[in-house]
Design a protein around this motif. Structure first.
Motif, PDB file in Angstrom:
ATOM      1  N   ARG A  22       1.732   1.598 -37.876  1.00 47.94           N
ATOM      2  CA  ARG A  22       0.628   2.220 -37.013  1.00 47.94           C
ATOM      3  C   ARG A  22      -0.803   1.753 -37.681  1.00 47.94           C
ATOM      4  NH1 ARG A  22       0.416   6.099 -33.268  1.00 47.94           N
ATOM      5  NH2 ARG A  22       1.917   7.336 -34.342  1.00 47.94           N
ATOM      6  N   CYS A  26      -9.412   1.674 -32.979  1.00 48.92           N
ATOM      7  CA  CYS A  26      -9.159   1.700 -31.574  1.00 48.92           C
ATOM      8  C   CYS A  26     -10.389   1.931 -30.876  1.00 48.92           C
ATOM      9  CB  CYS A  26      -8.115   2.811 -31.099  1.00 48.92           C
ATOM     10  SG  CYS A  26      -7.760   2.628 -29.285  1.00 48.92           S
ATOM     11  N   SER A  38      -6.485   7.894 -35.506  1.00 49.91           N
ATOM     12  CA  SER A  38      -6.416   6.580 -35.863  1.00 49.91           C
ATOM     13  C   SER A  38      -7.829   5.698 -35.566  1.00 49.91           C
ATOM     14  CB  SER A  38      -5.353   5.738 -34.804  1.00 49.91           C
ATOM     15  OG  SER A  38      -5.544   5.999 -33.535  1.00 49.91           O
ATOM     16  N   GLY A  68      -0.524   1.659 -32.723  1.00 46.28           N
ATOM     17  CA  GLY A  68      -1.992   2.110 -33.106  1.00 46.28           C
ATOM     18  C   GLY A  68      -2.208   3.509 -32.899  1.00 46.28           C
ATOM     19  N   GLY A  69      -3.627   3.635 -32.682  1.00 48.92           N
ATOM     20  CA  GLY A  69      -4.789   2.735 -32.548  1.00 48.92           C
ATOM     21  C   GLY A  69      -4.369   1.641 -31.520  1.00 48.92           C
ATOM     22  N   PRO A  71      -3.403  -1.986 -31.688  1.00 44.68           N
ATOM     23  CA  PRO A  71      -3.096  -3.269 -32.586  1.00 44.68           C
ATOM     24  C   PRO A  71      -3.481  -4.539 -31.962  1.00 44.68           C
ATOM     25  CG  PRO A  71      -0.987  -2.382 -31.383  1.00 44.68           C
ATOM     26  CD  PRO A  71      -2.292  -1.385 -31.044  1.00 44.68           C
TER      27      PRO A  71
END
Ligand code: SF4
Length: 193
Positions: A22, A26, A38, A68-69, A71
């Motif tokens: 992860r 974001c 995140s 993620g977030g 990615p």
């Protein structure tokens, strides 16, 4: 942000053992996001590509899920090259907010209302996973189904906090529109990450 060995709970690879990486950061801003911690990338330590690859390989699974977030905020070429050199499959979960970089075995596109996908991602999606939060999301889902490539797998998944309300509607919708499949977050039922 974190990496861990678990069971993929959602979508096409549901039920498969997979190593999750992860990535922090974001900028999409979903109101119902269940990993808001995140969002701030600077709150998480930097980990080298080599270290992530070594940990993933040591888990014993052949599947790595990059999530993620969001990615795709990053150039993922070095990470996917390293994972593939180790013989691992590279899967990604993304809202598609930016063009994809890196080499992917499986692309799960889960578009969000808060930031539209980059059009270049539609053709690359192996799987379209729509999170259903309210009734109007079925119409919204069809807009994306019309944009992805014809072989893309289509999933409708209730947002976790609205599951009791939305799941019966999803079941009816899939029965009437069998090109779609139901996806549930089975890792949450199993109390695993
Ligand atoms: S794209 Fe994912 S991580 Fe980002 S806000 Fe939405 S649900 Fe959360």
């Amino acid at each position: 942000m974190e990496d861990f060995y678990t069971i993929q709970g959602e979508g096409f690879y549901q039920g498969h053992a997979a190593y999750f990486i992860r990535l922090g950061g974001c900028d999409v801003g979903c109101v119902w996001c269940d990993v808001k911690e995140s969002w701030d990338a600077s709150a998480h330590p930097l980990v080298s590509v080599e270290e992530m690859t070594t940990r993933a390989k040591a888990s014993g699974t052949g599947i790595v899920v990059i999530t993620g977030g969001e990615p795709v905020m990053y150039d993922l070429t070095a990470l996917t090259d390293s994972l593939k050199r180790s013989g691992l499959k590279t899967n990604i979960e993304t809202s598609g907010a930016y063009p994809l970089t890196g080499t992917w075995d499986w692309v799960c596109l889960s578009p969000k209302k808060f930031k539209a996908p980059d059009p270049s991602v539609y053709d690359k999606a192996n799987e379209l996973k729509i999170i259903v939060y309210n009734k109007s999301d079925f119409t919204w889902a069809e807009e994306f189904a019309a944009k992805v490539n014809p072989s893309c797998e289509l999933f409708l998944q209730p947002e976790w906090s609205k599951e009791k309300e939305m799941l019966p509607l999803i079941i009816d919708y899939v029965k009437e529109n069998p090109k779609w499949k139901v996806s549930l977050q089975i890792h949450k039922y199993m109390n695993i990450p």
